[in-house]
Design a protein around this motif. Structure first.
Motif, PDB file in Angstrom:
ATOM      1  N   GLN A  33       0.828  -1.211   0.000  1.00 23.56           N
ATOM      2  CA  GLN A  33       0.000   0.000   0.000  1.00 23.56           C
ATOM      3  C   GLN A  33       0.859   1.255   0.000  1.00 23.56           C
ATOM      4  N   VAL A  36       2.200   1.591  -3.579  1.00 27.14           N
ATOM      5  CA  VAL A  36       1.165   2.021  -4.523  1.00 27.14           C
ATOM      6  C   VAL A  36       0.847   3.502  -4.338  1.00 27.14           C
ATOM      7  N   PRO A  40       0.277   6.090  -7.651  1.00 25.32           N
ATOM      8  CA  PRO A  40      -0.971   5.350  -7.852  1.00 25.32           C
ATOM      9  C   PRO A  40      -1.322   5.121  -9.312  1.00 25.32           C
ATOM     10  N   LYS A  44      -1.584   1.198  -9.546  1.00 29.62           N
ATOM     11  CA  LYS A  44      -2.962   0.793  -9.286  1.00 29.62           C
ATOM     12  C   LYS A  44      -3.438  -0.234 -10.303  1.00 29.62           C
ATOM     13  N   ASN A  45      -3.867  -1.401  -9.802  1.00 32.77           N
ATOM     14  CA  ASN A  45      -4.350  -2.509 -10.643  1.00 32.77           C
ATOM     15  C   ASN A  45      -3.280  -3.038 -11.599  1.00 32.77           C
ATOM     16  N   GLY A  72      -4.240  -3.367  -4.096  1.00 28.41           N
ATOM     17  CA  GLY A  72      -4.493  -2.706  -5.367  1.00 28.41           C
ATOM     18  C   GLY A  72      -3.729  -3.265  -6.538  1.00 28.41           C
TER      19      GLY A  72
END
Length: 233
Positions: A33, A36, A40, A44-45, A72
């Motif tokens: 986290q 990320v 982001p 992210k993903n 994420g």
């Protein structure tokens, strides 16, 4: 006969590999986290591979899988998995086991037929040159070659090359050279203000780039497998 609704083709992708050195899901989730949150838009993903070579056969791989997803990221497979028990756990969780490099046990093959080995030169591709601005959200990839951008690269844009990357405008996006693992690749910028720079998987986020080199003409390369930056002129 009707045409098949699918077609299988080979391809290659650049994936980040997360090497795990802890078996505690909460610690892994917190560390991911934090990573990320630093970039982001980039993480992210993002599809990732987790390397579990340092984990014990008794690890709770299912909980670790959930921790990575909740941070994420999206796991597309596991690597470094040589223990049969770990391989079974990966299969039970539904994660493909990816083989890296050479197989663990070479197999000796005896044959009566003479085999002639034909050596071919690696495929050469001309350097890819982009003469227009690279906008946010754009992703430019130069497979098996260098990439040259003669204009500006906006924040949120991404440049990837299996070779070197040259940016002759303002660089505000992400640059990933040596995308296929070439540790001799380099990045050249005339005005460095990047969100992320990476060579063969080793990367710096914007806050890790030494402040003295920001907005300057710079060259980045790997020295002892670590990113190194210096003035270009």
């Amino acid at each position: 006969m009707p045409q098949s609704p699918i077609e299988l083709k080979g391809s290659s992708f650049t994936l980040s590999v997360i090497h795990l050195y802890s078996e505690e899901p909460k610690l892994i989730k917190k560390a991911l986290q934090d990573k990320v949150s630093q970039a982001p838009d980039f993480f992210k993903n993002a599809p990732v591979v987790i390397n579990i070579a340092e984990l014990s056969p008794n690890v709770d791989l299912s909980s670790i899988h959930k921790s990575v997803i909740s941070a994420g990221l999206r796991i597309v497979g596991v690597s470094g998995c040589t223990d049969p028990q770990l391989r079974q756990k990966a299969n039970d969780v539904g994660l493909p086991v990816l083989n890296e490099g050479k197989s663990q046990k070479p197999v000796e093959v005896q044959a009566e037929t003479q085999v002639t080995t034909v050596q071919t030169e690696p495929q050469y591709r001309k350097t890819r040159i982009i003469n227009t601005p690279v906008r946010s959200g754009q992703r430019i990839y130069a497979p098996n070659s260098d990439l040259i951008v003669t204009s500006n690269v906006s924040a949120g844009a991404e440049l990837l090359a299996d070779g070197n990357i040259h940016i002759y405008g303002m660089m505000r996006g992400r640059a990933l050279a040596g995308a296929s693992g070439d540790v001799e690749s380099q990045i050249y910028c005339t005005h460095l203000q990047a969100e992320l720079v990476s060579i063969a998987g080793e990367y710096w986020l914007s806050d890790q780039i030494p402040a003295d080199y920001l907005a300057k003409a710079t060259k980045l390369r790997l020295v002892d497998n670590k990113l190194n930056i210096e003035y270009l002129i």
